[in-house]
Design a protein around this motif. Structure first.
Motif, mmCIF file in Angstrom:
data_model
loop_
_atom_site.group_PDB
_atom_site.id
_atom_site.type_symbol
_atom_site.label_atom_id
_atom_site.label_comp_id
_atom_site.label_asym_id
_atom_site.label_seq_id
_atom_site.Cartn_x
_atom_site.Cartn_y
_atom_site.Cartn_z
ATOM 1 N N GLU A 1 0.836 -1.200 0.000
ATOM 2 C CA GLU A 1 0.000 0.000 0.000
ATOM 3 C C GLU A 1 0.870 1.249 0.000
ATOM 4 O O GLU A 1 2.050 1.206 0.374
ATOM 5 C CB GLU A 1 -0.909 0.003 1.237
ATOM 6 C CG GLU A 1 -1.921 -1.132 1.248
ATOM 7 C CD GLU A 1 -2.770 -1.136 2.510
ATOM 8 O OE1 GLU A 1 -2.523 -0.286 3.402
ATOM 9 O OE2 GLU A 1 -3.682 -1.975 2.616
ATOM 10 N N LEU A 2 0.266 2.354 -0.417
ATOM 11 C CA LEU A 2 0.931 3.650 -0.392
ATOM 12 C C LEU A 2 0.177 4.602 0.530
ATOM 13 O O LEU A 2 -1.052 4.565 0.608
ATOM 14 C CB LEU A 2 0.995 4.260 -1.798
ATOM 15 C CG LEU A 2 1.763 3.472 -2.870
ATOM 16 C CD1 LEU A 2 1.735 4.237 -4.192
ATOM 17 C CD2 LEU A 2 3.193 3.195 -2.442
ATOM 18 N N GLU A 3 0.928 5.449 1.211
ATOM 19 C CA GLU A 3 0.342 6.509 2.021
ATOM 20 C C GLU A 3 0.925 7.839 1.567
ATOM 21 O O GLU A 3 2.147 7.985 1.442
ATOM 22 C CB GLU A 3 0.639 6.282 3.509
ATOM 23 C CG GLU A 3 -0.032 5.029 4.076
ATOM 24 C CD GLU A 3 0.272 4.822 5.556
ATOM 25 O OE1 GLU A 3 1.096 5.607 6.105
ATOM 26 O OE2 GLU A 3 -0.274 3.879 6.148
ATOM 27 N N ASN B 1 -4.218 3.712 -3.552
ATOM 28 C CA ASN B 1 -4.266 2.255 -3.406
ATOM 29 C C ASN B 1 -5.247 1.600 -4.363
ATOM 30 O O ASN B 1 -5.058 0.435 -4.749
ATOM 31 C CB ASN B 1 -4.551 1.889 -1.950
ATOM 32 C CG ASN B 1 -3.338 2.154 -1.074
ATOM 33 O OD1 ASN B 1 -2.214 1.823 -1.445
ATOM 34 N ND2 ASN B 1 -3.547 2.782 0.066
ATOM 35 N N ASP B 2 -6.256 2.326 -4.787
ATOM 36 C CA ASP B 2 -7.127 1.810 -5.850
ATOM 37 C C ASP B 2 -6.326 1.648 -7.149
ATOM 38 O O ASP B 2 -6.509 0.673 -7.896
ATOM 39 C CB ASP B 2 -8.307 2.757 -6.077
ATOM 40 C CG ASP B 2 -9.342 2.677 -4.965
ATOM 41 O OD1 ASP B 2 -9.344 1.670 -4.232
ATOM 42 O OD2 ASP B 2 -10.124 3.640 -4.815
ATOM 43 N N PRO C 1 8.696 11.597 -10.322
ATOM 44 C CA PRO C 1 8.588 10.248 -9.744
ATOM 45 C C PRO C 1 9.523 10.042 -8.550
ATOM 46 O O PRO C 1 9.443 9.019 -7.883
ATOM 47 C CB PRO C 1 8.975 9.330 -10.911
ATOM 48 C CG PRO C 1 9.736 10.184 -11.855
ATOM 49 C CD PRO C 1 9.218 11.573 -11.697
ATOM 50 N N GLU C 2 10.388 11.037 -8.289
ATOM 51 C CA GLU C 2 11.246 10.960 -7.102
ATOM 52 C C GLU C 2 10.542 11.531 -5.863
ATOM 53 O O GLU C 2 11.123 11.557 -4.774
ATOM 54 C CB GLU C 2 12.560 11.698 -7.351
ATOM 55 C CG GLU C 2 13.380 11.121 -8.498
ATOM 56 C CD GLU C 2 13.543 9.616 -8.410
ATOM 57 O OE1 GLU C 2 14.092 9.140 -7.396
ATOM 58 O OE2 GLU C 2 13.092 8.915 -9.348
ATOM 59 N N THR C 3 9.298 11.977 -6.018
ATOM 60 C CA THR C 3 8.505 12.410 -4.867
ATOM 61 C C THR C 3 8.348 11.251 -3.897
ATOM 62 O O THR C 3 8.030 10.129 -4.294
ATOM 63 C CB THR C 3 7.118 12.895 -5.320
ATOM 64 O OG1 THR C 3 7.288 13.946 -6.278
ATOM 65 C CG2 THR C 3 6.310 13.408 -4.138
ATOM 66 N N GLU C 4 8.579 11.511 -2.618
ATOM 67 C CA GLU C 4 8.565 10.433 -1.634
ATOM 68 C C GLU C 4 7.153 10.093 -1.175
ATOM 69 O O GLU C 4 6.304 10.975 -0.996
ATOM 70 C CB GLU C 4 9.434 10.800 -0.435
ATOM 71 C CG GLU C 4 10.918 10.814 -0.768
ATOM 72 C CD GLU C 4 11.801 10.963 0.450
ATOM 73 O OE1 GLU C 4 11.325 11.518 1.472
ATOM 74 O OE2 GLU C 4 12.970 10.508 0.388
ATOM 75 N N VAL C 5 6.929 8.795 -0.999
ATOM 76 C CA VAL C 5 5.675 8.277 -0.457
ATOM 77 C C VAL C 5 6.026 7.282 0.651
ATOM 78 O O VAL C 5 7.165 6.838 0.762
ATOM 79 C CB VAL C 5 4.839 7.559 -1.545
ATOM 80 C CG1 VAL C 5 4.393 8.529 -2.618
ATOM 81 C CG2 VAL C 5 5.621 6.402 -2.169
#
Length: 269
Positions: free
Chosen positions: A144-146, A155-156, A251-255
Motif C-alpha cells: 500500500e501507499l500513504e 491504493n485503488d 517520480p522521485e517524490t517520496e511516499v
C-alpha cells in the motif's frame, strides 16, 4: 520440485536496487532466538538473492552464509558492502553445504515459496543443531501507499497494477503464497513454533522505487519477457496515474510504502 527464477543479470540488479531490506523481521527473529539459546555461531540465509537480508544477520552471528541457486543474484550480492563474516555459496535450497547439526539459524526471506517445500524442511532440520531456529518470511503482493489525504485513491490505482499482473503469476505459487507458508508451518514437526499473519512495515521511498519494487516481481518479469512494450506501458500508466492523484510531477517524490509481511519461526528440539 523447486523453481529457478531471477537468473537474468538485469533482473538481479533491479532486485538489489529496489527490494526492501527486512530489518524489522531480523529483530523479530533475534528476539525469538535470544529467549531460547545463547549460541549464535552460524546462520544460513537460504535463497538469499542479492543479500539484503543476509547482511543484516552479520552483526548477530560469528559467520553468515547466504546461499542461492541463481549465480546472477549471487554476483549482485557480492557487490554489496559485505562484512568480513558474510559469504555466499551457490547451491540449491534442498542441498545445503553444511554438516548435520552445524547451523544455529536457517532463514529464508521471500524465497521459500520457490523451494521444494518438504525437501527443504528436511534439509533445514538436518543442518540445524538442537535449539537452532528456522525462520521463514515473505510478504503479500498488495503493498500500500500513504500520501497525504489521497492514500485510498492511490491504493485503488495500485490494485489495478496488481490485477494486471495476476495472470502472469507463476502457477507454482498459486494465487496466494501465504497458503504455502502456512502449509509449511503446519507440516513442521517442531512443537516450539509461532505463526505471524501480518506485520505492517512502513518505509519512506521515492515513488520510482515503489514502481521498481513491483517490477522485480516474477509476474512483472514474466510480462516483460512476453511483451516488453506492454510491460513498459503498464508501468508508465500506473506511475502517471499515481503522480496525477498526488499532484506531483517528479517520480522521485517520496511516499510511504507499506509492506505486509507474514512469517513463522520454530525452534528445533
Amino acid at each position: 520440485m523447486a523453481v529457478k527464477l531471477f537468473e537474468g543479470k538485469d533482473h538481479a540488479a533491479a532486485y538489489l536496487q529496489y527490494r526492501v531490506a527486512p530489518r524489522e523481521l531480523i529483530n523479530r527473529i533475534m528476539s525469538f532466538m535470544e529467549t531460547r539459546t545463547n549460541q549464535f555461531k552460524l546462520a544460513a540465509d537460504v535463497g538469499c538473492g542479492s543479500g539484503q537480508g543476509t547482511i543484516l544477520l552479520g552483526p548477530h552471528f560469528t559467520e553468515v552464509v547466504g546461499t542461492d541457486i541463481s549465480k546472477a543474484q549471487l554476483e549482485m550480492a557480492k557487490t554489496n558492502s559485505n562484512p568480513p563474516n558474510v559469504s555466499y555459496w551457490h547451491c540449491p535450497a534442498e542441498e545445503l553445504p553444511f554438516a548435520s547439526g552445524e547451523v544455529d539459524l536457517v532463514s529464508a526471506m521471500t524465497a521459500a515459496h520457490w523451494f521444494d517445500h518438504q525437501k527443504f524442511l528436511l534439509e533445514a532440520d538436518r543442518v540445524l543443531r538442537p535449539g537452532g531456529c528456522l525462520a521463514l518470511l515473505s510478504y503479500t503482493m498488495d503493498m500500500e501507499l500513504e500520501y497525504g489525504d489521497v492514500s485510498d485513491t492511490l491504493n485503488d490505482i495500485c490494485k489495478e497494477f496488481y490485477a494486471a499482473l495476476l495472470p502472469f503469476r507463476d502457477p507454482y505459487i498459486g494465487s496466494s503464497s501465504t497458503k504455502i507458508y502456512l502449509n509449511m508451518f503446519e507440516s513442521c514437526s517442531y512443537q516450539d513454533k509461532e505463526w505471524n499473519e501480518c506485520l505492517r512495515v512502513k518505509s519512506t521511498l521515492p515513488l520510482s522505487s515503489y514502481i521498481g519494487m513491483v517490477q522485480t516481481f516474477s509476474s512483472f518479469e514474466k510480462l516483460r519477457k512476453k511483451d516488453p512494450m506492454e510491460a513498459e506501458r503498464l508501468s508508465d500508466d500506473i506511475r502517471n496515474k499515481l503522480l496525477s492523484v498526488m499532484k506531483a510531477s517528479s517520480p522521485e517524490t517520496e511516499v510511504t510504502v507499506v509492506v505486509k509481511y507474514f512469517y513463522w519461526l520454530a525452534s528445533k528440539p
